[in-house]
Design an enzyme around this catalytic site. Structure first.
Site, PDB file in Angstrom:
ATOM      1  N   HIS A   1       8.782  -6.442  13.030  1.00  0.00           N
ATOM      2  CA  HIS A   1       8.106  -5.598  12.049  1.00  0.00           C
ATOM      3  C   HIS A   1       7.051  -4.781  12.785  1.00  0.00           C
ATOM      4  O   HIS A   1       6.043  -5.312  13.224  1.00  0.00           O
ATOM      5  CB  HIS A   1       7.465  -6.456  10.958  1.00  0.00           C
ATOM      6  CG  HIS A   1       6.680  -5.642   9.991  1.00  0.00           C
ATOM      7  ND1 HIS A   1       7.266  -4.754   9.119  1.00  0.00           N
ATOM      8  CD2 HIS A   1       5.351  -5.533   9.780  1.00  0.00           C
ATOM      9  CE1 HIS A   1       6.336  -4.151   8.416  1.00  0.00           C
ATOM     10  NE2 HIS A   1       5.159  -4.605   8.789  1.00  0.00           N
TER      11      HIS A   1
ATOM     12  N   ASP B   1       4.481  -1.992  12.701  1.00  0.00           N
ATOM     13  CA  ASP B   1       3.643  -1.102  11.899  1.00  0.00           C
ATOM     14  C   ASP B   1       3.448   0.235  12.600  1.00  0.00           C
ATOM     15  O   ASP B   1       3.049   0.270  13.767  1.00  0.00           O
ATOM     16  CB  ASP B   1       2.275  -1.742  11.671  1.00  0.00           C
ATOM     17  CG  ASP B   1       2.344  -2.902  10.711  1.00  0.00           C
ATOM     18  OD1 ASP B   1       2.821  -2.700   9.589  1.00  0.00           O
ATOM     19  OD2 ASP B   1       1.927  -4.024  11.096  1.00  0.00           O
TER      20      ASP B   1
ATOM     21  N   ASP C   1       6.775  -5.739   4.186  1.00  0.00           N
ATOM     22  CA  ASP C   1       5.321  -5.907   4.281  1.00  0.00           C
ATOM     23  C   ASP C   1       4.504  -5.200   3.206  1.00  0.00           C
ATOM     24  O   ASP C   1       3.405  -5.638   2.904  1.00  0.00           O
ATOM     25  CB  ASP C   1       4.863  -5.471   5.680  1.00  0.00           C
ATOM     26  CG  ASP C   1       3.453  -5.923   6.016  1.00  0.00           C
ATOM     27  OD1 ASP C   1       3.017  -6.960   5.463  1.00  0.00           O
ATOM     28  OD2 ASP C   1       2.780  -5.273   6.822  1.00  0.00           O
TER      29      ASP C   1
ATOM     30  N   HIS D   1       2.588   1.925   5.417  1.00  0.00           N
ATOM     31  CA  HIS D   1       1.855   1.059   4.487  1.00  0.00           C
ATOM     32  C   HIS D   1       0.507   0.566   5.011  1.00  0.00           C
ATOM     33  O   HIS D   1      -0.144  -0.234   4.343  1.00  0.00           O
ATOM     34  CB  HIS D   1       2.742  -0.108   4.042  1.00  0.00           C
ATOM     35  CG  HIS D   1       3.224  -0.987   5.159  1.00  0.00           C
ATOM     36  ND1 HIS D   1       4.368  -0.722   5.871  1.00  0.00           N
ATOM     37  CD2 HIS D   1       2.726  -2.122   5.679  1.00  0.00           C
ATOM     38  CE1 HIS D   1       4.545  -1.662   6.780  1.00  0.00           C
ATOM     39  NE2 HIS D   1       3.565  -2.520   6.695  1.00  0.00           N
TER      40      HIS D   1
END
Lengths: 993, 993
Positions: free
Chosen positions: B48, B50, B172, B418
């Protein structure tokens, strides 16, 4: 963009043609090219993989317990090999074979083939190549040689000569031993690099252009054992800002101008600056950047990807900067330095003690975990015996051994690691070391028992029992003897000379002892002391000890038969006289006379009865309080560092009396002293023995007040010693120590006690013009002579604080009962003339080190008729200046033999002379048909050895001439030995039966 | 040992034959086999990544600033690909194309070829495939569609159809939007998985077998937009104990029985236990284990080596355990679940707000960094204009654009992440997002200026000036207008309808304004307020603002010529009347009448003059004190979490007077209010405009007392709203909210304020049977209706504590001067009948969202003669229920067009009807020759779309029928649109000039 694209194409082209590198160009020939007119920066990708420290060796291998430390060696080797395979320019060095072997065993044949190619092409280079990177302070030379031998042997057998390490790489050990360097030279290494040296020493070397020198490592061996060494510049890590490991935070090389944070220009400029700064302190146009650190390269790709870019961009500017960067190795660096025409300065002393800051002398680890240190030493003896019996076993007809010495070889090798025997691991890891030794001992004891049983057999139809062993004889525990009415004691002597020694057997009855010749042996029966009963806690139920002398033939065994006496029977053990003297008490034998003060119970004087010279000597115990930091420095005393709160220790004798008890008998006279509830001592004199034995029992050291305590024994004599004392290096060379002085640099006396501590591996002495007090230890410890005539040896430490060097635990051994451990050890004390001291302590040292191994069998009727009660495996004893260092199985028809001259040059008028021995028919079970002389580490024929030569221009200590080994005539296989010389042979044998 | 050896041989054999997998078997066909009778555990290796959070996107890419967080995406992709290439059984999913594109650009052609093979064989699978994993609360649907489009377009162009993501993967984001799910369904995704949902909701779903359902995502679109979704079991990480990343501490699989710590049996048993536990809460014999987490797989080998062993040893026991483990992907999991014959339950509302614990409602981020949120929204408008003008530019003869919209497309896409627009990044990362937007804006402004200049040109021999831009008009800063005696204002209107709006130009003189038709325009000249002068700090020197209405044709521009008046000249700007009323004051236009209290200066009532209905309404500001933790929970209010100390906010009106000043003129009437030294508001009414504009200026919020403050504006009316209010989802659907209530589960009212907060992306309203108060925002914020008749919207937050969700900073924007930032925003307030509300707010909302862009040029003589002063690029306006969502360059002869019905079903009797538009000759500069209808994300022909079908057995909200798009007749290219329908076309165009 276009430029980058081109580069990638070039790289993939190289990767493709790498397949054609089939022809091995290993050794120095595989070194990458350097640029003559430039500063060549040798980037050395490396990992430092502790063979146990915060985690056990297996936890480190697998990467288990990453909550303790992020470290997984399997991934290091996996990913490094994967990266090396992609690009023939890349290099990596690997050190610790304990890990490499674990990894190798898991590889497919295909992968093994690829790795062989990497080794053959010099892309994967082994340095050191021992089973571990051994400690240099607490290790015995015998164990160092063994651990190096099994690692190097693995490399040779697995990869052939291309894998032969040429560089010794002791980057982490906490100080450096002259003897270690000497051994390394004898193993054929060309250079030695290390990181840790005293901070003042380092600063001086930087200032005086002495970061690299030639080390005269042995006065006896002369220039044969000279060794080029280098102190690393930035510890053993990369230059600040250039660590590209998973564990690091330095900025990567960011070279996409389309992204923010492009930093190529700034990174290249810093690299060039650091290279030039470092180069200012070294003497050639080559420097080494150690690109790696502890357990780094678990994701090798990160490192190499950034190094690739760094090299590319640094070299793109080389015409402007004059700096050329390249993947390299320490041996390629060495070769390049060697090729620069330079005259080198020299060094002769050692690198002990090591301080990294004021108040941070790493002299605590000389003593830390002295119980483990004792276990490691004792196990070494067992291993040597195991290897000898494995040889005998291999030539005994019809004997199929169920076990071998491999496990113990590896376990003992692991224990030589610089966080193992050094006592600087976490407790659970120390337990793991001990467990490995225990498992290895168990396998070896099985082997030894089998072979001894076989040797005892006269007739295969009458099988001898297999002797068993008792590990806890030192605390009077031995299930087989405690309650048996009859049993056999079998002693095996690993020395090539007969020895007589005194044994103590835990019993509950009165026995008659019969020797191997069938004659009765005088024995002494005395109560197990209350102290020993406390020490053994719930183990054992012997109420008495039976003490008697045994004599064992060279490389052989003797049986002693013990039978409980029927009531009224003669030949009983003699009960000693036990009393508490109220006035001065003298105990003596034919060599020594010891006088004890009737009031205090302490030793008061010693007399050498042969020379009739006496010495006032008080012996007692003292303790240093461990510092927890002061306003000068927050440094605490801990596993590594010894830092007492005050330079002078506090007495452990309360000033009244140690309650002296004398036990006087025909076999031994003992003086028992109790200094503290947790500290006692027994001083013993044996008939016919030159030494006085001081057996101390320490522990559990009080801890509830949370004060760290470091316990010493101290001999305070009236000798005028002129601030001088002597300690051994790894059980071999003796080194002269001068209080508050260093040979090479100006000593700053920030720490008057710990700054004067030195390793005591086997012995230390002080002397005046005629008299010498020598103390031999049964394990590695540390000590000093802090005032004239005084000799102190620290025996155990218990600290309550961590010393902030990584282990993260106080050195607080709580033991299985939680209150602490008890350590029992022996000091053998000689008081002799200076002239005869070496002759005495060298031979006694050998006997202590290689003491006979006792084993026990159930009695059978007609024992002496049915079985051999004594046997020697040699046709003759070796002279007393020759030590049979190694006798072990090598290949099907060869054994490995090391013979050693155990005196230094000039130590003794007779024994320091050259000596000759004959190996052809020395061994009874086999003849030696030929000897192939090899280097000390047995991985190269001596005739093939070609070490780099170094010009020396400045030698304050003159270089003795090289000692060339005499040729061995094939007719007699006579081997000559000069002082301190060890000669190593792969001997082809022929069974005589 | 033998067994392991065999396995390795098998593996290498597989690796060898992998080369033959040349034929692409991608999509669901490439899914690994599962075992029907067993519990199939789909191990999904994933990372994941970001797109900025604690580090910037570039820092994350390169692995820079690892001191902040160990994360380097380049290494993830490098090592994952390397591992995938070794073994065809392995799988990996990748999500964030912002990173993947950076990586792709650095690869060699050879590597690109290998990666294509991995994608073609389903071994590397993209999920989501947008530029980032966008936020769902603070993102506008226009920006979501754009960011998904550029990511998916990259995949399609780079890899072809095999790379098409089939699974949406929002693991997420902090809550999940119904509109987002609807968009995803329209993009052709088959499933959506996420991790974060309210803890009570999750517990309820686990208890009621509802972890996976079918989501009815749009009442207007019906079952066309149904979407299968799954809530993940163990957040998005691996099951406890099975994390094999560099960043984890779980024990590896240790399978060498010769080593200590062998743990295969124990690890397999735990795995099987966890698999069965998880399976108990899901409905098929398939479960997914998400094997990865934040920035994991930087050393992919560690993960895969252990997963290989895990799979091997788990499957070795599968006949005993019934558990089969396999490498898989979310889409392969989806396919397997889909094939199990099941009827699925459904869901219709959304997943807001999200709480992970009591007192931990993630409703703060709806508002965090409201200045950044405003900048992101405003930049989206600029981007849409930029893309339109890029299309015009491409068809203008002789125009060579120096820049394009690519940078801004990517920057705006990154900003949808996000942790970006959500306001939950660290400050330096927020600065980086803003910088990227700024750079992209600069490039787009250059493009827009060039195209506008070109459009203004009548004759290429008379080049028009290139208009320039002023980013800070909202605080009266514009260097080009501040001191110029003559200049041109050019307004571009991106809507396909003409708009009239009022502009404010910073000036220092009195000007005459001439419209594009050459006629004078009424303007109003008034002093820049003291408040604005404070806000603009040292920037700008305008003392006055010139205010006048402009009218701009659809997809076109208008020029307004401003000339300083010579003394005595006519046509001067009108100076407004300025006064401070001492009694109740009424300001009004033809639509609205607002009454202000003469004593307090606050709004008191509103009247809808068309219906003559009135409403008592008080509007003021309040603040919540940020909790720093209580005895109930240590949870602090922070970037993510809104936790006030008390449920009721404190007034920011001190109870006396806000010092109302009225400025009444022909173009605008303003009421200025000062609530605090740092908080002011201007309420404006414009002739002919239905809304009242509330412009608030907040900041720097006081902080020296170290108290966190969260500022709201609140309208307290006498409407009877029955605990009900309405908020939009991503600027599109309106969702009904009921205080202290959740549709699917029993709400626990632990946090009466924050637990009732919802995202307000573009608007919120409250209503009774006839009257409706609608507030439109200019950015994403959050709010609620905590008591009947009340509507509150939070406008800015400043907290002094971190809320322990990872960002590690308080949400304390200190700004360039260190004291804090000032945020200015506008709320457009409508007071209408319920019946007409949608017609008003939908069109007004569109006008606010796509406001005209002002630019400025230096005056030239004969301007109106030499240049075009007005131009529209369309032949006709679109109906007011149709929004031209997208007009952008696609390929050489195609453009991408999205047209949208911007009303929901039933919102308006007329405007919610199906509508038709004709595209063939809509655009002036080019004709459309054909339309290829594609999915919303433009990466698949709509005719090729084949979504998985799901059986539904229980639908509390009936499923509306699927809305099938009407066919487009090629003769007219007439497109029909039903409510909320977006139709996307790749239009082939033919230049008309």
């Amino acid at each position: 963009m276009m430029f980058r694209m081109l580069l990638f194409i070039t790289l993939s082209f190289i990767a493709v043609i790498s397949v054609d590198f089939a022809q091995a160009t290993c050794g120095y020939k595989s070194c990458p090219a350097t640029v003559p007119g430039m500063l060549n920066v040798h980037l050395v990708p490396h990992t430092h993989d502790d063979v146990g420290w915060l985690k056990t060796v297996d936890q480190y291998y697998y990467g288990d317990r990453n909550d303790i430390q992020h470290a997984g060696v399997q991934y290091i080797l996996d990913t490094v090999v994967s990266e090396l395979l992609k690009d023939p320019a890349k290099r990596f060095i690997y050190v610790e074979i304990a890990f490499f072997e674990r990894w190798w065993n898991e590889q497919t044949d295909k992968m093994k083939g690829l790795v062989k190619q990497l080794v053959n092409e010099g892309r994967l280079e082994f340095v050191n190549g021992g089973w571990c990177m051994n400690d240099e302070a607490a290790t015995h030379y015998n164990a160092i040689i063994d651990q190096m031998t099994i690692g190097l042997r693995f490399l040779k057998e697995t990869f052939g000569d291309c894998a032969k390490p040429r560089t010794a790489w002791q980057i982490d050990p906490f100080g450096h031993s002259r003897e270690y360097a000497s051994l390394v030279a004898q193993m054929g290494f060309d250079s030695l690099y290390f990181a840790r040296l005293d901070y003042v020493d380092k600063a001086t070397r930087i200032a005086k252009d002495r970061m690299e020198q030639v080390w005269h490592t042995s006065q006896s061996l002369g220039s044969t054992s000279d060794l080029f060494f280098g102190a690393l510049f930035a510890h053993y890590g990369p230059p600040k800002g250039f660590c590209f490991d998973t564990s690091c935070n330095d900025p990567p090389i960011m070279d996409d101008p389309n992204m923010f944070d492009y930093n190529v220009d700034e990174r290249v400029a810093l690299f060039v600056k650091l290279a030039k700064e470092q180069n200012a302190t070294y003497r050639t146009n080559h420097i080494m950047f150690t690109m790696g650190s502890d357990f780094q390269y678990s994701n090798a790709h990160m490192w190499y990807k950034n190094l690739d870019k760094l090299i590319k961009y640094v070299n793109a500017k080389q015409n402007e900067t004059g700096v050329h960067a390249l993947y390299s190795t320490p041996s390629c660096y060495t070769k390049n330095v060697n090729q620069v025409a330079k005259n080198w300065t020299t060094k002769s002393d050692d690198f002990f003690p090591y301080a990294d800051h004021p108040h941070a002398f790493w002299t605590g680890y000389f003593v830390s975990r002295s119980a483990l240190k004792g276990y490691v030493r004792e196990t070494n003896t067992l291993l040597q015996i195991c290897k000898q019996l494995e040889v005998w076993g291999s030539v005994l007809p019809g004997l199929k051994l169920q076990t071998n010495s491999d496990y113990l070889k590896k376990a003992e090798a692991v224990a030589q690691h610089h966080d193992a025997v050094s006592g600087t691991s976490k407790q659970h890891v120390a337990d793991d070391y001990a467990e490995r030794l225990y498992i290895g001992r168990t396998q070896c004891k099985s082997l030894i028992g089998s072979v001894l049983g076989n040797l005892m057999e006269k007739n295969s139809s009458v099988p001898a029992p297999t002797p068993e062993f008792c590990d806890y004889l030192n605390v009077s525990v031995c299930p087989i003897t405690e309650n048996s009415p009859e049993f056999i004691v079998t002693a095996y002597n690993p020395l090539a000379r007969a020895v007589t020694t005194i044994v103590r057997i835990p019993v509950n009855f009165n026995y008659a002892v019969t020797g191997p010749n069938g004659k009765p042996v005088t024995s002494q029966l005395q109560d197990v002391s209350m102290g020993t009963k406390e020490v053994r806690r719930s183990h054992g139920n012997a109420s008495k000890e039976l003490i008697f002398p045994i004599t064992v033939p060279p490389l052989g065994f003797s049986n002693y038969i013990l039978k409980v006496l029927q009531k009224g029977e003669a030949k009983a053990s003699i009960l000693p006289k036990v009393y508490k003297p109220q006035s001065d008490e003298v105990v003596e034998n034919q060599f020594l006379s010891l006088t004890f003060d009737g009031s205090t119970g302490l030793l008061k004087s010693m007399t050498d009865k042969r020379t009739k010279s006496s010495m006032a000597v008080s012996q007692s115990f003292h303790w240093y309080e461990s510092s927890t930091g002061t306003f000068l420095s927050p440094q605490a005393s801990g596993a590594y560092i010894f830092r007492p709160t005050q330079p002078t220790p506090k007495p452990l004798f309360d000033g009244t009396s140690v309650g002296m008890t004398v036990i006087k008998g025909p076999v031994v006279t003992e003086v028992r002293q109790q200094f503290q509830p947790w500290l006692s001592q027994v001083i013993r004199l044996y008939p016919n023995k030159e030494f006085a034995e001081f057996e101390w029992t320490v522990g559990p050291i009080p801890y509830k007040d949370e004060i760290g305590r470091e316990i010493i024994t101290r001999f305070d004599t009236d000798l005028k010693t002129n601030s001088t004392f002597y300690t051994d290096a790894n059980g071999r060379q003796m080194l002269k120590r001068i209080l508050n002085h260093r040979a090479d640099w100006v000593y700053v006396n920030s720490d008057p006690t710990s700054g004067n501590y030195y390793p005591i591996n086997s012995r230390a002495y002080i002397k005046d013009d005629t008299k010498q007090l020598t103390v031999l230890t049964d394990r590695s410890l540390g000590g000093s002579s802090l005032k004239d005539g005084s000799l102190e040896i620290m025996v155990q430490r218990r600290t309550q604080h961590d010393d902030s060097r990584g282990v993260g635990e106080p050195l607080n051994e709580t033991g299985q009962f939680g209150d602490g451990i008890i350590v029992r050890g022996k000091h053998s004390v000689l008081f002799t003339s200076v002239a005869t001291a070496a002759a005495t302590h060298r031979t006694l040292g050998e006997e202590i080190f290689m003491a006979p191994l006792l084993s026990f069998s159930k009695w059978q009727p007609d024992w002496a008729t049915k079985f051999n009660t004594m046997k020697s495996m040699v046709s003759a004893s070796l002279p007393s200046n020759v030590h049979l260092l190694t006798l072990e199985e090598w290949t099907g028809d060869t054994v490995l033999i090391r013979v050693e001259h155990q005196f230094e040059i000039g130590e003794d008028p007779t024994l320091s002379q050259k000596v000759k021995i004959q190996l052809k028919s020395l061994f009874q079970p086999f003849g030696v048909t030929s000897l192939n002389e090899v280097t000390l580490s047995a991985n190269e024929a001596l005739s093939d050895e070609k070490r780099l030569q170094w010009n020396i221009n400045d030698s304050p200590v003159p270089t003795p001439p090289a000692v060339k080994p005499d040729p061995v005539p094939s007719s007699t296989l006579t081997v000559s030995l000069t002082p301190m010389q060890i000669r190593t042979f792969v001997a082809t044998i022929k069974r005589t039966n």
